[in-house]
Design a protein around this motif. Structure first.
Motif, PDB file in Angstrom:
ATOM      1  N   LEU A 229      -3.938  -1.813   2.155  1.00 20.80           N
ATOM      2  CA  LEU A 229      -3.966  -2.247   0.739  1.00 20.80           C
ATOM      3  C   LEU A 229      -4.029  -3.681   0.837  1.00 20.80           C
ATOM      4  CD1 LEU A 229      -3.640  -1.478  -1.991  1.00 20.80           C
ATOM      5  CD2 LEU A 229      -1.054  -1.967  -1.815  1.00 20.80           C
ATOM      6  N   ASN A 230      -4.907  -4.220   0.162  1.00 18.03           N
ATOM      7  CA  ASN A 230      -5.058  -5.734  -0.180  1.00 18.03           C
ATOM      8  C   ASN A 230      -4.479  -5.946  -1.626  1.00 18.03           C
ATOM      9  OD1 ASN A 230      -6.049  -6.448   2.497  1.00 18.03           O
ATOM     10  ND2 ASN A 230      -7.742  -5.613   1.843  1.00 18.03           N
ATOM     11  N   ILE A 231      -3.835  -7.038  -1.675  1.00 17.44           N
ATOM     12  CA  ILE A 231      -3.364  -7.427  -3.256  1.00 17.44           C
ATOM     13  C   ILE A 231      -3.845  -9.030  -3.141  1.00 17.44           C
ATOM     14  CG2 ILE A 231      -1.272  -7.855  -4.538  1.00 17.44           C
ATOM     15  CD1 ILE A 231       0.210  -5.539  -2.811  1.00 17.44           C
ATOM     16  N   ASN A 232      -4.431  -9.328  -4.254  1.00 18.13           N
ATOM     17  CA  ASN A 232      -5.198 -10.566  -4.500  1.00 18.13           C
ATOM     18  C   ASN A 232      -4.523 -11.190  -5.785  1.00 18.13           C
ATOM     19  OD1 ASN A 232      -6.698 -10.478  -2.078  1.00 18.13           O
ATOM     20  ND2 ASN A 232      -7.786  -8.863  -3.385  1.00 18.13           N
ATOM     21  N   ASP A 233      -4.382 -12.497  -5.706  1.00 20.02           N
ATOM     22  CA  ASP A 233      -4.112 -13.466  -7.130  1.00 20.02           C
ATOM     23  C   ASP A 233      -4.857 -14.576  -6.763  1.00 20.02           C
ATOM     24  OD1 ASP A 233      -3.378 -14.799  -9.178  1.00 20.02           O
ATOM     25  OD2 ASP A 233      -1.384 -14.218  -9.198  1.00 20.02           O
ATOM     26  N   GLY A 234      -6.059 -14.631  -6.889  1.00 21.38           N
ATOM     27  CA  GLY A 234      -7.013 -15.721  -6.779  1.00 21.38           C
ATOM     28  C   GLY A 234      -7.245 -15.738  -5.232  1.00 21.38           C
ATOM     29  N   THR A 235      -7.014 -16.968  -4.774  1.00 21.20           N
ATOM     30  CA  THR A 235      -7.117 -17.211  -3.230  1.00 21.20           C
ATOM     31  C   THR A 235      -6.016 -16.553  -2.265  1.00 21.20           C
ATOM     32  OG1 THR A 235      -6.447 -19.368  -3.404  1.00 21.20           O
ATOM     33  CG2 THR A 235      -8.751 -19.042  -3.769  1.00 21.20           C
ATOM     34  N   VAL A 236      -4.792 -16.389  -2.987  1.00 23.01           N
ATOM     35  CA  VAL A 236      -3.620 -15.979  -2.564  1.00 23.01           C
ATOM     36  C   VAL A 236      -3.554 -14.217  -2.395  1.00 23.01           C
ATOM     37  CG1 VAL A 236      -1.186 -15.864  -2.417  1.00 23.01           C
ATOM     38  CG2 VAL A 236      -2.466 -17.896  -3.210  1.00 23.01           C
ATOM     39  N   SER A 237      -3.550 -14.039  -1.011  1.00 24.24           N
ATOM     40  CA  SER A 237      -3.724 -12.401  -0.904  1.00 24.24           C
ATOM     41  C   SER A 237      -2.677 -11.870   0.283  1.00 24.24           C
ATOM     42  CB  SER A 237      -5.092 -12.017  -0.534  1.00 24.24           C
ATOM     43  OG  SER A 237      -5.448 -12.632   0.794  1.00 24.24           O
TER      44      SER A 237
ATOM     45  N   SER B  66      -1.928  -8.462   2.709  1.00 25.91           N
ATOM     46  CA  SER B  66      -2.835  -7.383   3.281  1.00 25.91           C
ATOM     47  C   SER B  66      -1.413  -6.331   3.932  1.00 25.91           C
ATOM     48  CB  SER B  66      -3.632  -7.498   4.342  1.00 25.91           C
ATOM     49  OG  SER B  66      -4.546  -8.178   3.768  1.00 25.91           O
ATOM     50  N   ILE B  67      -1.413  -5.052   3.570  1.00 23.93           N
ATOM     51  CA  ILE B  67      -0.086  -4.072   3.999  1.00 23.93           C
ATOM     52  C   ILE B  67      -1.097  -3.479   5.170  1.00 23.93           C
ATOM     53  CG2 ILE B  67       1.081  -2.471   3.703  1.00 23.93           C
ATOM     54  CD1 ILE B  67       1.362  -3.622   0.530  1.00 23.93           C
TER      55      ILE B  67
ATOM     56  N   ASN C 260       3.817  -3.471   7.490  1.00 26.29           N
ATOM     57  CA  ASN C 260       4.075  -4.884   7.672  1.00 26.29           C
ATOM     58  C   ASN C 260       3.032  -5.454   6.581  1.00 26.29           C
ATOM     59  OD1 ASN C 260       5.646  -4.738   9.751  1.00 26.29           O
ATOM     60  ND2 ASN C 260       4.381  -5.335  11.417  1.00 26.29           N
ATOM     61  N   ALA C 261       3.266  -6.676   6.169  1.00 27.64           N
ATOM     62  CA  ALA C 261       2.413  -7.501   5.494  1.00 27.64           C
ATOM     63  C   ALA C 261       2.215  -8.814   5.827  1.00 27.64           C
ATOM     64  CB  ALA C 261       3.113  -7.708   3.985  1.00 27.64           C
TER      65      ALA C 261
ATOM     66  N   VAL D 190       2.624 -12.149  -5.336  1.00 29.72           N
ATOM     67  CA  VAL D 190       1.840 -11.110  -4.417  1.00 29.72           C
ATOM     68  C   VAL D 190       2.721 -10.834  -3.459  1.00 29.72           C
ATOM     69  CG1 VAL D 190       0.108 -11.508  -2.464  1.00 29.72           C
ATOM     70  CG2 VAL D 190      -0.519 -12.397  -4.639  1.00 29.72           C
ATOM     71  N   ALA D 191       3.832 -11.422  -2.921  1.00 25.94           N
ATOM     72  CA  ALA D 191       4.854 -10.904  -2.058  1.00 25.94           C
ATOM     73  C   ALA D 191       5.552  -9.863  -2.726  1.00 25.94           C
ATOM     74  CB  ALA D 191       5.591 -12.006  -1.445  1.00 25.94           C
ATOM     75  N   ASN D 192       5.983 -10.008  -3.979  1.00 27.72           N
ATOM     76  CA  ASN D 192       6.692  -9.162  -4.681  1.00 27.72           C
ATOM     77  C   ASN D 192       5.935  -7.803  -4.843  1.00 27.72           C
ATOM     78  OD1 ASN D 192       9.015  -8.140  -6.177  1.00 27.72           O
ATOM     79  ND2 ASN D 192       7.891  -8.375  -8.160  1.00 27.72           N
ATOM     80  N   LYS D 193       4.696  -7.771  -5.133  1.00 24.21           N
ATOM     81  CA  LYS D 193       3.996  -6.714  -5.116  1.00 24.21           C
ATOM     82  C   LYS D 193       3.597  -6.000  -3.631  1.00 24.21           C
ATOM     83  CE  LYS D 193       1.186  -7.979  -9.215  1.00 24.21           C
ATOM     84  NZ  LYS D 193       0.020  -8.524  -9.476  1.00 24.21           N
ATOM     85  N   ALA D 194       3.426  -6.938  -2.774  1.00 26.54           N
ATOM     86  CA  ALA D 194       3.437  -6.293  -1.551  1.00 26.54           C
ATOM     87  C   ALA D 194       4.807  -5.318  -1.203  1.00 26.54           C
ATOM     88  CB  ALA D 194       3.058  -7.373  -0.251  1.00 26.54           C
ATOM     89  N   TYR D 195       5.700  -5.905  -1.304  1.00 29.44           N
ATOM     90  CA  TYR D 195       7.008  -5.334  -1.297  1.00 29.44           C
ATOM     91  C   TYR D 195       7.251  -4.124  -1.764  1.00 29.44           C
ATOM     92  CZ  TYR D 195      12.254  -4.434  -1.372  1.00 29.44           C
ATOM     93  OH  TYR D 195      13.117  -3.657  -1.259  1.00 29.44           O
ATOM     94  N   ASP D 196       6.789  -3.858  -3.229  1.00 30.00           N
ATOM     95  CA  ASP D 196       6.733  -2.645  -3.910  1.00 30.00           C
ATOM     96  C   ASP D 196       5.815  -1.621  -3.260  1.00 30.00           C
ATOM     97  OD1 ASP D 196       8.697  -3.660  -5.506  1.00 30.00           O
ATOM     98  OD2 ASP D 196       7.455  -4.357  -7.143  1.00 30.00           O
ATOM     99  N   ALA D 197       4.729  -2.376  -3.046  1.00 27.74           N
ATOM    100  CA  ALA D 197       3.607  -1.237  -2.483  1.00 27.74           C
ATOM    101  C   ALA D 197       4.064  -0.762  -1.057  1.00 27.74           C
ATOM    102  CB  ALA D 197       2.493  -1.962  -2.106  1.00 27.74           C
TER     103      ALA D 197
END
Length: 84
Positions: free
Chosen positions: A10-18, A20-21, A34-35, A65-72
């Motif tokens: 999974l990839n989670i993006n917000d503009g140029t900040v991303s 990857s899980i 891991n992310a 992005v980190a919060n979304k990665a944690y939840d994912a």
């Protein structure tokens, strides 16, 4: 952290900040996730590059992005365990 030719689940993006899980498995079959996080920028050479440095305008994006990665990652782990 080298992931070889593996692709993120999974990839989670917000503009140029991303973020990857990555799915990983231990030798005894235990699965964990891991992310990695990065910030992309276009250099003077007109090519895209990655950095782990964030300006003040990007820090909130990094947190989101980190919060979304944690939840994912939690959801992926729960789904992976329920497949057993």
């Amino acid at each position: 952290m080298s992931n070889g030719n593996k692709k993120p689940v999974l990839n989670i993006n917000d503009g140029t900040v991303s973020a990857s899980i990555w799915r990983n498995e231990t030798e005894d079959g235990k699965v964990y996730f891991n992310a990695t996080v990065k910030n992309a920028y276009k250099g003077n050479d007109e090519n895209w590059h990655d950095t782990n440095s964030y300006n003040n305008d990007q820090l909130l994006k990094l947190a989101r992005v980190a919060n979304k990665a944690y939840d994912a990652a939690l959801e992926l782990r729960a789904n992976d365990q329920s497949d057993d």
